[in-house]
Design a protein around this motif. Structure first.
Motif, PDB file in Angstrom:
ATOM      1  N   UNK A  33      47.828 -16.652  29.756  1.00 21.15           N
ATOM      2  CA  UNK A  33      47.279 -16.998  28.750  1.00 21.15           C
ATOM      3  C   UNK A  33      48.108 -15.949  27.254  1.00 21.15           C
ATOM      4  N   UNK A  34      47.626 -14.838  27.916  1.00 20.53           N
ATOM      5  CA  UNK A  34      48.178 -13.222  27.082  1.00 20.53           C
ATOM      6  C   UNK A  34      49.890 -13.928  26.957  1.00 20.53           C
ATOM      7  N   UNK A  35      50.219 -13.633  27.919  1.00 17.35           N
ATOM      8  CA  UNK A  35      51.775 -13.544  27.758  1.00 17.35           C
ATOM      9  C   UNK A  35      52.274 -15.640  26.914  1.00 17.35           C
ATOM     10  N   UNK A  36      51.368 -16.204  26.856  1.00 17.26           N
ATOM     11  CA  UNK A  36      52.296 -17.214  26.345  1.00 17.26           C
ATOM     12  C   UNK A  36      51.634 -18.262  25.346  1.00 17.26           C
ATOM     13  N   UNK A  37      50.481 -17.058  24.806  1.00 18.40           N
ATOM     14  CA  UNK A  37      51.195 -17.949  23.000  1.00 18.40           C
ATOM     15  C   UNK A  37      49.503 -17.236  22.826  1.00 18.40           C
ATOM     16  N   UNK A  38      48.263 -17.222  23.800  1.00 18.92           N
ATOM     17  CA  UNK A  38      46.868 -17.539  23.415  1.00 18.92           C
ATOM     18  C   UNK A  38      45.983 -18.802  23.119  1.00 18.92           C
ATOM     19  N   UNK A  39      45.916 -19.652  22.144  1.00 20.02           N
ATOM     20  CA  UNK A  39      45.711 -20.437  21.473  1.00 20.02           C
ATOM     21  C   UNK A  39      46.232 -21.896  22.203  1.00 20.02           C
ATOM     22  N   UNK A  40      47.595 -21.638  22.044  1.00 21.31           N
ATOM     23  CA  UNK A  40      48.693 -22.898  22.505  1.00 21.31           C
ATOM     24  C   UNK A  40      48.905 -23.064  23.669  1.00 21.31           C
ATOM     25  N   UNK A  41      48.422 -21.580  24.495  1.00 23.57           N
ATOM     26  CA  UNK A  41      48.217 -21.647  26.237  1.00 23.57           C
ATOM     27  C   UNK A  41      47.804 -22.576  27.004  1.00 23.57           C
ATOM     28  N   UNK A  42      45.635 -22.235  26.055  1.00 23.09           N
ATOM     29  CA  UNK A  42      45.196 -23.037  26.210  1.00 23.09           C
ATOM     30  C   UNK A  42      45.035 -24.327  26.060  1.00 23.09           C
ATOM     31  N   UNK A  43      45.576 -24.943  24.607  1.00 22.60           N
ATOM     32  CA  UNK A  43      45.875 -26.241  24.681  1.00 22.60           C
ATOM     33  C   UNK A  43      45.850 -26.813  25.174  1.00 22.60           C
ATOM     34  N   UNK A  44      47.622 -26.657  25.942  1.00 22.88           N
ATOM     35  CA  UNK A  44      48.193 -27.176  26.895  1.00 22.88           C
ATOM     36  C   UNK A  44      47.553 -27.622  28.427  1.00 22.88           C
ATOM     37  N   UNK A  45      46.778 -26.412  28.596  1.00 24.29           N
ATOM     38  CA  UNK A  45      45.891 -25.934  29.882  1.00 24.29           C
ATOM     39  C   UNK A  45      45.213 -26.978  29.483  1.00 24.29           C
ATOM     40  N   UNK A  46      43.620 -27.119  28.697  1.00 27.28           N
ATOM     41  CA  UNK A  46      42.936 -28.327  28.523  1.00 27.28           C
ATOM     42  C   UNK A  46      43.267 -29.432  28.522  1.00 27.28           C
ATOM     43  N   UNK A  47      44.653 -29.853  27.915  1.00 25.95           N
ATOM     44  CA  UNK A  47      45.147 -31.987  28.073  1.00 25.95           C
ATOM     45  C   UNK A  47      45.379 -31.314  29.406  1.00 25.95           C
ATOM     46  N   UNK A  48      46.683 -30.678  30.070  1.00 24.55           N
ATOM     47  CA  UNK A  48      46.863 -30.537  31.722  1.00 24.55           C
ATOM     48  C   UNK A  48      45.846 -31.623  32.719  1.00 24.55           C
ATOM     49  N   UNK A  49      44.417 -30.579  32.433  1.00 23.34           N
ATOM     50  CA  UNK A  49      43.354 -30.815  33.532  1.00 23.34           C
ATOM     51  C   UNK A  49      43.278 -31.593  32.674  1.00 23.34           C
ATOM     52  N   UNK A  50      42.733 -32.544  31.938  1.00 23.24           N
ATOM     53  CA  UNK A  50      41.895 -33.645  31.730  1.00 23.24           C
ATOM     54  C   UNK A  50      43.287 -34.423  32.032  1.00 23.24           C
ATOM     55  N   UNK A  51      44.549 -34.380  31.656  1.00 23.37           N
ATOM     56  CA  UNK A  51      45.711 -36.077  32.098  1.00 23.37           C
ATOM     57  C   UNK A  51      46.047 -35.753  32.812  1.00 23.37           C
ATOM     58  N   UNK A  52      46.302 -35.383  33.819  1.00 27.27           N
ATOM     59  CA  UNK A  52      46.669 -35.235  35.294  1.00 27.27           C
ATOM     60  C   UNK A  52      46.009 -34.330  36.114  1.00 27.27           C
ATOM     61  N   UNK A  53      45.030 -32.993  35.747  1.00 21.46           N
ATOM     62  CA  UNK A  53      44.455 -32.212  36.891  1.00 21.46           C
ATOM     63  C   UNK A  53      43.409 -33.392  37.866  1.00 21.46           C
ATOM     64  N   UNK A  54      42.569 -34.075  36.290  1.00 16.80           N
ATOM     65  CA  UNK A  54      41.420 -34.649  37.031  1.00 16.80           C
ATOM     66  C   UNK A  54      41.902 -36.248  37.687  1.00 16.80           C
TER      67      UNK A  54
END
Length: 464
Positions: A33-54
């Protein structure tokens, strides 16, 4: 031989959450998260979890429950012997992941013990450099591996289920307490701002780099692609709703990862530590070293690393079980014999990673991400093009009305949409390893060709 089963639904859910909630949430998530822009990483991570991960998690669970077997046996039972090598990818991914994971688990064990004496407080960078690799690291890797093996040795219901039923609530309670306490520190607001604020300019400029990191983290932390969830689901009965259980597992896992960020970033900012400093060693250098400046520093250190240790154990248990299940199902080994044999394997591979920083980096930074992505890609294509309607039938067993309505869209997603995304991620990852710079259009074209070729192969080879 009667196959083991989970005693309760809660036991299965907590075991699966424990598989997902591990070092990926507390060690890997904050520094990525720290190396990839903080909130920018968090947003894409949450989207990938919902749309791909689940959906991907459900795809892996469908194969596991329908077959009632380990990854290799599952593909053989459902598709024929020609598909057994696909399960071999999961076994390989499990070996790769636990070979470096147990080394980090050894670090955590050592820091938990060292927190009681404050051994690393005054010179954190030098302390970590002295213990990260070498004979000592190999020794603590072996101790961590022994603790993992002890739980797996006892069995699914009496060992794994009992242990994770205690571990996961303990992780949540201790992390929650640390998050409340961290919020009271001076400078905590700056940590929240970095972690939760979205920098759109950064996201636009670094979209594909952040997306690749977010996708790799989502698969790593949800424990998909290596067969762990497939194996755990193989012990399930048909009365359970996979959609409900999978959503709960992903939600709890993601929530714990986000909670870990609410502990770590306020701590870093309150002590003036630069987010991302130290990379993979950040948890052990920047944060651990900062404990010396806190009230009750030794207590804080023991509690914090105790949480990390529980999380690491709960995940390593699930990875270890993948190979034990294979030996029990396919080779007719007893659980004690299988547990001992797998332990001997990981003792060798993990010792290699503990003694060689370059091998550790290769496994942790490159091979693991590629293996998990390739594994999940194969699982989903098998769901969509070999099982097809049978996958949907399995998904609907025990499902409620709302979950049934999502069944057909889920099958379409795992058959085409998600494989395209995973193939794109895999192509860009391989390109990065080979030093080949691909544009988004080029990578997309290669991904489409890969998926189209796989669909033709999988569909043509599907059993009648």
């Amino acid at each position: 031989m009667t196959r083991a089963t989970w005693r309760t639904r809660v036991g299965f859910v907590l075991a699966a959450v424990g598989s997902a909630v591990g070092l990926g949430n507390i060690w890997r998530f904050p520094w990525l998260t720290a190396q990839n822009g903080g909130g920018a990483f968090l947003l894409l991570y949450l989207l990938v979890v919902v749309l791909v991960g689940v959906p991907g998690l459900l795809g892996e669970m469908v194969i596991g429950r329908r077959s009632g077997r380990n990854p290799v046996g599952a593909f053989g039972a459902l598709g024929g012997d020609r598909w057994r090598p696909l399960g071999g990818i999961a076994l390989l991914a499990s070996v790769v992941v636990l070979s470096f994971y147990s080394v980090v688990g050894g670090w955590v064990l050592r820091y938990t013990l060292a927190s009681a004496t404050g051994a690393y407080f005054q010179a954190p960078q030098q302390y970590f450099a002295a213990i990260d690799y070498g004979v000592g690291a190999a020794g603590f890797h072996a101790l961590f591996l022994l603790a993992t093996a002890a739980v797996v040795y006892v069995g699914v219901d009496r060992g794994i289920e009992v242990a994770t039923t205690v571990m996961v609530p303990g992780i949540v309670l201790m992390l929650g307490g640390l998050a409340v306490w961290a919020g009271t520190l001076d400078g905590a607001a700056g940590g929240y701002g970095f972690y939760l604020s979205l920098d759109l300019a950064y996201l636009r400029a670094n979209f594909f780099d952040v997306l690749g990191a977010a996708a790799g983290q989502a698969l790593f932390t949800l424990s998909v692609g290596a067969g762990a969830m497939l194996t755990y689901a193989s012990y399930l009965g048909e009365d359970r709703s996979l959609a409900a259980d999978g959503t709960i597992i992903a939600g709890l896992n993601t929530g714990i990862g986000v909670l870990a960020g609410l502990v770590i970033f306020p701590l870093l900012f309150s002590l003036g530590v630069e987010p991302g400093a130290g990379g993979p060693g950040a948890l052990f250098i920047s944060l651990a070293g900062a404990f010396a400046d806190l009230p009750y520093s030794r207590v804080v250190g023991v509690v914090f690393f105790g949480v990390v240790l529980l999380a690491a154990l709960s995940s390593s248990i699930s990875i270890y079980e993948v190979l034990v299940s294979y030996l029990v199902d396919e080779r007719g080994a007893s659980r004690p014999t299988a547990t001992t044999g797998v332990g001997a394997l990981f003792l060798v591979t993990g010792t290699g990673a503990a003694l060689s920083p370059s091998l550790f980096a290769l496994l942790a930074d490159t091979i693991a991400n590629l293996a998990l992505t390739a594994g999940l890609l194969g699982f989903l294509l098998f769901d969509g093009w070999v099982l097809g309607r049978l996958a949907l039938d399995e998904y609907e067993l025990g499902a409620g009305r709302l979950a049934r309505l999502a069944g057909r869209p889920w099958l379409a997603a795992v058959a085409v949409v998600l494989p395209l995304f995973l193939a794109f991620t895999l192509v860009t990852g391989i390109g990065g390893v080979l030093g080949v710079a691909l544009t988004a259009v080029q990578a997309g074209a290669v991904a489409v060709a890969v998926v189209a070729g796989c669909i033709a192969l999988f569909g043509r080879a599907a059993p009648a």
